[in-house]
Every structure is written in C-alpha cells, then in structure tokens.
Design an enzyme around this catalytic site. Sequence first.
Site, PDB file in Angstrom:
ATOM      1  N   THR A  97       0.811  -1.205  -0.024  1.00 22.60           N
ATOM      2  CA  THR A  97       0.009   0.039   0.041  1.00 22.60           C
ATOM      3  C   THR A  97       0.894   1.204   0.071  1.00 22.60           C
ATOM      4  OG1 THR A  97      -0.103   0.210   2.382  1.00 22.60           O
ATOM      5  CG2 THR A  97      -1.596  -1.242   1.375  1.00 22.60           C
ATOM      6  N   CYS A  98       0.239   2.429   0.247  1.00 22.69           N
ATOM      7  CA  CYS A  98       1.021   3.439   0.122  1.00 22.69           C
ATOM      8  C   CYS A  98       1.842   3.842   1.478  1.00 22.69           C
ATOM      9  CB  CYS A  98       0.280   4.971   0.025  1.00 22.69           C
ATOM     10  SG  CYS A  98      -1.051   5.045   1.307  1.00 22.69           S
ATOM     11  N   ASN A  99       1.360   3.064   2.464  1.00 23.22           N
ATOM     12  CA  ASN A  99       2.537   3.037   3.547  1.00 23.22           C
ATOM     13  C   ASN A  99       2.995   1.877   4.275  1.00 23.22           C
ATOM     14  OD1 ASN A  99       0.073   2.266   5.001  1.00 23.22           O
ATOM     15  ND2 ASN A  99      -0.539   4.228   5.120  1.00 23.22           N
ATOM     16  N   ALA A 123     -10.917   1.864   6.675  1.00 22.10           N
ATOM     17  CA  ALA A 123     -11.431   0.802   6.248  1.00 22.10           C
ATOM     18  C   ALA A 123     -10.590   0.267   4.873  1.00 22.10           C
ATOM     19  CB  ALA A 123     -12.926   0.744   6.032  1.00 22.10           C
ATOM     20  N   GLN A 155      -7.578  -3.537   0.226  1.00 23.74           N
ATOM     21  CA  GLN A 155      -6.070  -3.911   0.013  1.00 23.74           C
ATOM     22  C   GLN A 155      -5.757  -5.229   0.224  1.00 23.74           C
ATOM     23  OE1 GLN A 155      -4.769  -0.650   2.217  1.00 23.74           O
ATOM     24  NE2 GLN A 155      -4.586   0.560   0.358  1.00 23.74           N
ATOM     25  N   ALA A 163      -6.023   7.317 -11.795  1.00 27.69           N
ATOM     26  CA  ALA A 163      -7.464   6.996 -11.859  1.00 27.69           C
ATOM     27  C   ALA A 163      -7.650   5.610 -11.377  1.00 27.69           C
ATOM     28  CB  ALA A 163      -8.085   6.823 -13.474  1.00 27.69           C
ATOM     29  N   GLY A 164      -6.731   5.072 -10.401  1.00 24.87           N
ATOM     30  CA  GLY A 164      -6.870   3.538  -9.676  1.00 24.87           C
ATOM     31  C   GLY A 164      -7.796   3.878  -8.742  1.00 24.87           C
ATOM     32  N   MET A 170      -7.267   4.450  -5.549  1.00 21.02           N
ATOM     33  CA  MET A 170      -6.948   5.595  -4.621  1.00 21.02           C
ATOM     34  C   MET A 170      -7.401   6.791  -5.454  1.00 21.02           C
ATOM     35  SD  MET A 170      -3.680   6.624  -2.370  1.00 21.02           S
ATOM     36  CE  MET A 170      -3.962   5.257  -1.398  1.00 21.02           C
TER      37      MET A 170
END
Length: 461
Positions: free
Chosen positions: A49-51, A115, A120, A190-191, A193
Amino acid sequence: MNLLTVGISHHSAPVRVLERVAISGGDINKILDELVLREHIAEAFVISTCNRVEIYALAETFHGGLDDVTAVLSRHSGAEVSELADHLYVYYAGAAVEHLFSVSSGLDSMVVGEAQILGQLRQAYGTADERGTVGKTLHELAQQALRVGKRVHSETGIDNEGASVVSEALADAEIALDGLAGKNALLVGAGSMGGLTAAQLKRAGIGRIVIANRTAANGERLAESLRADGVDAGTADLSGLAEAIAAADLVVACTGAVGAVVTEDVVSAALTVRDDRPLLCCDLGLPRDIAAEVGDLPGVTVVDLASLQQRLSAKQGGNESDRAAEIVAEEVRGYLAAQRSAEVTPTVTALRKRAAEVVDSELLRLDSRLPDIDAPTREELSRTVRRVVDKLLHSPTVRVKQLASQPGGSGYADALRELFELDPQTAAVIGTPQAEENLPGGVTVAQALLRGRAEQDGEDR
C-alpha cells in the site's frame, strides 16, 4: 510450517526508505513467484500500500524463511539486507497472526481505523490466489483476517469519521486553500485511490475535476461516473500536465508509477502562465509521484506521505481503538486455539484407526476359535466390542482436543503417539500457525538476524 511476516511501514521507516522497497502492481507477481520457489517457503501473499509493504509466508523454519524473504526484498529494492534490517520488522507464528488481524482492523494504519486496508488485503489475497501461491493455510488465514476486520468496523466506532490517508491529505488541502468548494482539481491517476480521492472531492463540493491517467480509457471512465453524479469532470493527457496544472488549485497524484510523474520542470512551466493563486499538491504515491523539488517552488505547497506521517504520528487511539484491540486479541486466541486443536486431530484419527484394527483382528481370531457361532450372535458380539472401544476412547479423545487447544498443548498429541505407539507419519502434524512463548515476534529483522547468529554460535560451540 508456521506463519512468517516480514514488513516495512510508516511505523518503522521514513518515506525515503519505504520508496525503495515499494512494490508496483507489475512486480508483485514476480515477487510471489520468486518467494514460493525459495527453499523454506511454501505459500505467500504480499500486501503493498502507500504506507506499508508486508510479505506473509508459510515458512518451514523461522531463520530459513527470514533469509529467503529478506533476500527477495533485497533484490527487489536494490539494497543490501544490512541497509534495510533496522527498518524491517518480523513476526512469527502467533505473533504474525495477531499482527495481520491488527492490520485488517485498521489498528496498524497511518490513519487508525481506516477501512481501505480491507480492500487492499482482499486484493493481495486475490492476486496470490490467481498466481497459485496460497494454499489451505493462508487461504483460511486471509479469510479469517477479513472477517475480523469487518467485525471490528461493525462493532466499534473506530471508523466513525471515515478517515483515510486521502481524507487526511484533503483536510490539509482544505485548510491551505481556504476550502475546496468551487475550486479546480487535477487528479493524476485513476486507480482505486484515484477513485477514492474523486469521491472525497465530490463531497467537498469541488468545482471541477480533470483526470490525467496513463490509460486514457480508465481516466475517461472515472470522469464519466463523476459527470453522472453531477460533477464537472474532464480528462487530460499526461503530456499536457503543465497546462492542466496551470488551471488547477489542487493537484492530487496517486499513480503507483516507479518514478515522479509531476516533475519540477512541468510545474515551473505551469507557474509561468498562471496567476498568483496558491497551488497545493498532494502526493499519495509510493514511490512519490511528485518530485521533491516541486515543494521549493514559489507559491507551491506539497502535502506528501512524509508530512502526513509526521502529523498523524501524534494522534493517539481512544476508547474505540482499545475496544478494537480487545476484539483482535479475542479473535487471535480463538484462531490459535482452533489451530492447536486441529493439530491433534490426525493423532486422534490415527488412534481410532489403530483401535479399529485391533477390534477387527480380535474378531477374526474369535471366528477362528469359535467357527460355529451363528451370524446374529456374531454381529451382536461385533457391535458390543466396538461400542466398548468407542466409549473407552470417547472421553480421552474429546479431552485431549480440549487440552491441545490451550497454549502449550501441542505436547498432548506427542503423548498419545508415544503411549499408543502410533506411526508419526500416519499422525502427521498439520502445518498451521501456533502460539509459543519462545517464538520471535514484533522485532526488527536486525534483531532477529542477531538472534539467529547467536543461536548458531551456541550450536557450533
């Protein structure tokens, strides 16, 4: 076999280190294939994920699995294991189960209670399932983790505000721009997220959204859905970013690309043709989508994962987080008890099979000694003997399952095999995660590697 988790997240590393380990969608299949080809790993899935980047693997041994996973991460990131070791953390067996349940519940997220992690996790499992790198153990574990996450969100108010990394970034943008209502936004990506960002912008009353995406059809699809909801939305080509930025008040980038998409040159070109309006850029990509130098340009403010990490780290969980943690602990205890109980099942089955073989042998012996017994009598004798054996075995086998479900209960299966001389191969132990006090969990990879070397030195001496 036991569950091994090796990961890196906002808790353990700055964004510059996370960027090196970040796994793009195109690389996940390669990493999954490489993991299951390793000597000590039977199953695996990857959460990226982003983190956070976390590898969940069913490992034959702790140190063998750890070496295999860190070798894969090292090759992928181009960094030596020694460079990453202080930032990587490792959980094993019961501790790994507890960590996964905490992650699925949003307790380990940068924004506690978000959430999005459930989707993910579902995607991470689905990708591994399609690739054939998960089996029975990780399938059941992933499904259980998803169920636990849903339970936490339904039984607590941990996500009452619907917060996420996106909403927190846009909250900063709203303050910096004195509100988002009526403003112009450029969404780069445009995914999933990007879709979440668009929904948040719509709720904030954004004036217009322009979407720039590598695959134009996906960008147009998102724009169409926004227009259907009454939002003024259009699309732009990535080659025309400067023009789109010039017209925007807010730029949100979340592409998942390997390198920066919004460069200093592009933003500088945009600034030359726009008025003195402030420009707020939100970089939600890992690795970063907006070049670091953009934040040094006049009139430009950049909100990125690093600044969010710094701001959100000061937030403490409240009563709802405490209640969520209690649910996770309860679910972990239940899961591990069920696994320990399941481990004794093959032994109980082998014992009953052994008893049935003894009964069959003795009945044959009786037939040879008393061949004149009539059929009804013989059948009644057979039923009686089998009932006696079943009654004798019932209480011990039920009780041994209960005892085995408790921490440290694995010894009861060993005792049964020893007492009744059962074949260890027939009563093979199921390879599922267990909770043992002496197993490592929640330590850095550097500490685990040091522990491994110390244990090896002890064996050598």
